[in-house]
Design a protein around this motif. Structure first.
Motif, PDB file in Angstrom:
ATOM      1  N   UNK A 154       0.722  -1.177  -0.001  1.00 22.04           N
ATOM      2  CA  UNK A 154      -0.049  -0.061   0.003  1.00 22.04           C
ATOM      3  C   UNK A 154       0.860   1.310  -0.070  1.00 22.04           C
ATOM      4  N   UNK A 155       2.030   1.250   0.598  1.00 25.61           N
ATOM      5  CA  UNK A 155       2.906   2.358   0.684  1.00 25.61           C
ATOM      6  C   UNK A 155       3.427   2.525  -0.823  1.00 25.61           C
ATOM      7  N   UNK A 159       3.017   6.221  -3.001  1.00 25.05           N
ATOM      8  CA  UNK A 159       4.130   6.957  -3.484  1.00 25.05           C
ATOM      9  C   UNK A 159       4.342   6.763  -4.799  1.00 25.05           C
ATOM     10  N   UNK A 160       3.892   5.658  -5.356  1.00 23.91           N
ATOM     11  CA  UNK A 160       4.266   5.186  -6.910  1.00 23.91           C
ATOM     12  C   UNK A 160       3.603   6.037  -7.852  1.00 23.91           C
ATOM     13  N   UNK A 281      -3.497   6.953  -5.209  1.00 25.37           N
ATOM     14  CA  UNK A 281      -2.649   6.758  -3.877  1.00 25.37           C
ATOM     15  C   UNK A 281      -3.363   7.083  -2.475  1.00 25.37           C
ATOM     16  N   UNK A 282      -4.543   7.750  -2.724  1.00 26.31           N
ATOM     17  CA  UNK A 282      -5.634   7.736  -1.473  1.00 26.31           C
ATOM     18  C   UNK A 282      -5.986   6.398  -1.248  1.00 26.31           C
ATOM     19  N   UNK A 335     -13.234  15.472  -2.665  1.00 30.39           N
ATOM     20  CA  UNK A 335     -14.325  14.578  -2.316  1.00 30.39           C
ATOM     21  C   UNK A 335     -13.733  13.232  -2.845  1.00 30.39           C
ATOM     22  N   UNK A 336     -13.327  13.174  -4.127  1.00 40.14           N
ATOM     23  CA  UNK A 336     -12.935  12.189  -4.666  1.00 40.14           C
ATOM     24  C   UNK A 336     -11.596  11.489  -3.985  1.00 40.14           C
ATOM     25  N   UNK A 337     -10.899  12.311  -3.582  1.00 35.33           N
ATOM     26  CA  UNK A 337      -9.715  11.774  -3.078  1.00 35.33           C
ATOM     27  C   UNK A 337     -10.108  11.112  -1.671  1.00 35.33           C
TER      28      UNK A 337
END
Length: 445
Positions: A154-155, A159-160, A281-282, A335-337
């Motif tokens: 998940x990191x 970051x990716x 990423x979120x 909101x999407x994030x």
């Protein structure tokens, strides 16, 4: 009870002192980071720059999933029979050349071929890695080991994509593919420090053991019978069977729409190419936080999975509505994030507890076969889902398809919560009948 408290108080310290495990996790971190650079670059190239049609994007997903569907059980058998370290190193080296080949691809047909070949290498690596974790980690630290491995995934997902978006903006898409190829080189070098094959203790389904037997040897069995043992073990443990059915159902329903996320984001006027990466990423951030805390929550595995699927599905449906709702661009992005973050957290409650359960309930000498079988089953769902999703999006549009997929995922979670008590009682009865030692599930919720 005191032993459990001791393990909890030690936290991750024993694993941080485990050189072999840390080298394996270092390899995973580097390759996962490169993998997300590659995925974002490929989606941007094909979806936004080449303006691929929805069915063409679906075909990409199918090319990635098909090798796992067909080769999962075979790759698991290879991982249990041969040196897992060598399998992972060979897979990394071959993927270096595949990723460099993407740089020369000029059309979708070439991309499809490269995705299939890369998928064959991916399917060899994954069950071998899972088996290696079980091989080099003390059983009492398996939960922590799975947590670290899931957190790294998940990191990388956090970051990716962001790093990929930045690198594409500064240097172009090609650099992302080059960095990804380099990440597999570093991964292979780190794996060289991990010990190779070792003598293991084989445990059968009934708890019988054979000491001093090398993995994959012992009683002579047919090739097909050995491959089928992974599925046999899953079917014989009700808790695993319930978890696998749930995972496959969630993957199938979510992939109906998730494989067409680029199509959904196209509906946003003047959409930024970076928004997709930030939302992914979120989602990774939400799953990472869930992975760190879900182990401490005193719910049963099926309760965590059911609650996670329900929450993820509802939030997923909300995302579709937000995309077509008129609001300031900044507010819409926020909101999407947030929606992707919550959906990722729900996904973490489904995935991480199941991985812990799978690792704890699988004998070491069968780990690769079981994980290979699970990968194959989930890939089957990942193939059927996008196929249905592509047809639905073409027929009724992206937003209705996303709403249907989200509500369908929530329904899967609700059904699991409804039947979890019956599954857990059946699992306890089955374990008692076969005299198989098992870690008791928490009784709350």
């Amino acid at each position: 009870m005191n032993q459990v408290q001791t393990v909890e108080s030690e936290g991750f310290k024993p694993l941080l002192r485990n050189r072999n495990y840390m080298l394996l996790m270092g390899s995973q971190l580097v390759s996962n980071m490169g993998e997300w650079l590659y995925i974002i670059a490929l989606l941007t190239l094909v979806g936004l720059k080449w303006q691929a049609a929805p069915w063409e994007i679906t075909a990409m997903t199918l090319c990635m999933a098909l090798p796992v569907l067909i080769g999962g059980p075979i790759a698991g058998w290879i991982g249990d029979r041969y040196d897992r370290k060598k399998i992972m190193v060979i897979s990394d080296v071959v993927r270096v050349f595949i990723l460099l080949g993407v740089l020369l691809a000029g059309n979708l047909i070439q991309i499809y071929v490269l995705l299939i070949v890369k998928g064959l290498m991916d399917v060899l690596f994954s069950p071998a890695k899972s088996g290696k974790i079980k091989e080099i980690v003390d059983p009492k630290h398996i939960d922590q080991a799975v947590t670290i491995s899931s957190s790294i995934e998940q990191m990388s997902k956090i970051i990716g994509p962001s790093l990929g978006g930045l690198l594409m903006a500064l240097f172009g898409i090609q650099l992302c593919f080059i960095i990804d190829a380099g990440s597999f080189v570093v991964s292979a070098l780190l794996l060289l420090g991990v010990p190779g094959r070792k003598i293991v203790k084989q445990e059968g389904l009934t708890g019988e053991s054979h000491h001093g037997v090398r993995a994959g040897q012992g009683e002579k069995k047919s090739f097909l019978k050995e491959i089928g043992e992974g599925l046999q073990l899953i079917y014989g443990i009700p808790l695993l069977l319930g978890g696998v059915v749930t995972i496959c159902a969630v993957v199938l329903v979510l992939q109906m729409a998730d494989s067409q996320i680029v199509t959904l984001f196209r509906l946003i006027p003047n959409v930024s190419e970076d928004l997709l990466g930030y939302c992914i990423s979120a989602s990774g951030l939400g799953t990472l936080i869930a992975a760190m805390f879900v182990r401490k929550l005193s719910w049963s595995t099926l309760a965590k999975m059911g609650a996670g699927a329900t929450a993820a599905g509802l939030v997923f449906a909300v995302c579709a509505v937000v995309v077509v709702t008129k609001m300031p661009h900044l507010l819409q992005s926020v909101v999407l994030f947030g929606s992707f973050f919550l959906a990722g957290a729900g996904g973490g409650f489904v995935l991480v507890p199941f991985q812990m359960l799978l690792m704890k309930r699988t004998p070491e000498h069968m780990t690769s076969r079981v994980f290979g079988t699970v990968n194959s089953l989930t890939s089957g769902a990942a193939i059927v889902g996008p196929t249905i999703g592509g047809a639905l999006i073409t027929g009724i549009g992206a937003v209705p398809t996303y709403i249907v997929a989200g509500l369908g995922t929530a329904a899967v979670g609700g059904v699991l919560l409804l039947f979890k008590g019956r599954i857990e009682r059946k699992d306890e009865a089955s374990a008692s009948l076969n005299a198989v030692p098992m870690v008791p599930e928490p009784s709350t919720m």
